[in-house]
Design an enzyme around this catalytic site. Sequence first.
Site, short mmCIF file in Angstrom:
data_model
loop_
_atom_site.label_atom_id
_atom_site.label_comp_id
_atom_site.label_asym_id
_atom_site.label_seq_id
_atom_site.Cartn_x
_atom_site.Cartn_y
_atom_site.Cartn_z
N ASP A 1 -1.97 6.66 6.29
CA ASP A 1 -3.00 5.81 5.52
C ASP A 1 -3.78 4.46 6.51
O ASP A 1 -2.70 3.80 6.78
CB ASP A 1 -2.50 5.03 4.59
CG ASP A 1 -2.96 4.24 3.77
OD1 ASP A 1 -4.56 3.99 4.33
OD2 ASP A 1 -3.04 3.59 2.45
N LYS B 1 -13.06 -1.58 6.45
CA LYS B 1 -12.64 -2.55 7.98
C LYS B 1 -12.77 -1.85 8.78
O LYS B 1 -14.12 -2.99 9.47
CB LYS B 1 -11.03 -2.41 7.76
CG LYS B 1 -10.52 -3.07 6.07
CD LYS B 1 -9.55 -1.62 5.57
CE LYS B 1 -8.81 -2.16 4.44
NZ LYS B 1 -8.96 -3.67 3.50
N TRP C 1 0.93 -0.84 0.08
CA TRP C 1 0.11 0.33 0.14
C TRP C 1 0.65 0.95 0.40
O TRP C 1 0.47 1.93 -0.68
CB TRP C 1 -0.99 0.41 1.11
CG TRP C 1 -2.18 -0.99 1.12
CD1 TRP C 1 -1.91 -2.21 1.61
CD2 TRP C 1 -2.98 -0.98 -0.11
NE1 TRP C 1 -3.05 -2.95 0.92
CE2 TRP C 1 -3.72 -2.89 0.24
CE3 TRP C 1 -3.04 -0.13 -1.03
CZ2 TRP C 1 -4.75 -2.54 -1.02
CZ3 TRP C 1 -4.47 -0.72 -2.29
CH2 TRP C 1 -4.88 -1.87 -2.53
#
Length: 358
Positions: A171, A195, A102
């Site tokens: 993030d 999530k 990511w």
Amino acid sequence: MTRAHNFCAGPAALPQQVLEQARTELLDWQGTGMSIMEMSHRSKEYVAIAEAAEQDLRDLLGISDDYAVLFLQGGASQQFSMIPMNLLKKGETADYVNTGQWSSKAIAEAQRFGNINVVASAADKNFSYVPVQSSWNESKDAVYLHYTPNETIGGVEFPFVPQTDKPLIADYSSSILSRPMDVNKYGLIYAGAQKNIGPAGIVVVIVRRDLLGRVSGLPAMLDYKVHADNGSMYNTPPTYAWYLAGLVFKWLKAQGGLEGIARANDRKAEKLYGYIDQSGFYSNPVNKADRSRMNVPFVLADAGLDKQFLTQANDARLLNLAGHRSVGGMRASIYNAVPEAAVDALIEFMQDFAKRNG
Ligand SMILES: Cc1ncc(COP(=O)(O)O)c(C=O)c1O
């Protein structure tokens, strides 16, 4: 009806109470005669729902009025470009830490907009650790420092918050709301909802107001200031996802807030890693101090058994345990809404599978 144990990395398990409440309210929200999905986002009923969700998130994370809280679309992936678009002027530099897939994607997008200095990378050991900050090569003139507190695919979580005098950007897609944190240390935090926040389709951005409007002339939909000035209602927001996020925030408050959920999360992670480490059959490749409490990747002693493991787990109603398609192996995502009983059931299955195949 029996609900399965769902270990999906995202979209992930939601609290059952939240789904039940949504079901109860689906056709007629509080006597209005309509579903929330059918309401104008400008109606007083919906504005109240949206404001309550924002306030509950502010309460949970202790977010002061120095920050705008935005409910946007485009996922965390769009933030990879919105951040440098909004913060980097022509020729300016930003620092990025690379701890996995990511962060790598965030870096690749940011490179379209400015000079990106990768201060440290864990690629040398297959992204299995967090480089200590004393080893980072930070640039003096960077406008901000970006990192990924929890790498969802590799299962690597920062055990520290980086120290910097630059705006810190994070993030938090896969670990927001999993434990208390000090928002004041950050310039901007972003997290895809699917999530720990709610269903897919929404991304939460918490941005210090003094960073708004740094770059002018941006397309309206990509300009944080436009969204902040319009209460995230410059255009039609994802109303139902925002409402569900609000229900999740209320559920979190009822779990004892972030302190309460952190205790549960620690117990779940300790149990699962504890079993993996002593099993002699399963292993986790991540440096112990940097292991994620949300995403637990593991491999079997014999990869030839992977298919069998997944089929039998599925039969036992333990779902979505395959590792990310790019890495293989297994991964159990144990976000806030995954109950401890699910982890217990998984460990019991893993023990039994190891006994039969070890
Ligand atoms: C840490 C992290 N960042 C970014 C993303 C991308 O999110 P989205 O699919 O919402 O764009 C994900 C998705 O799983 C993620 O785990």
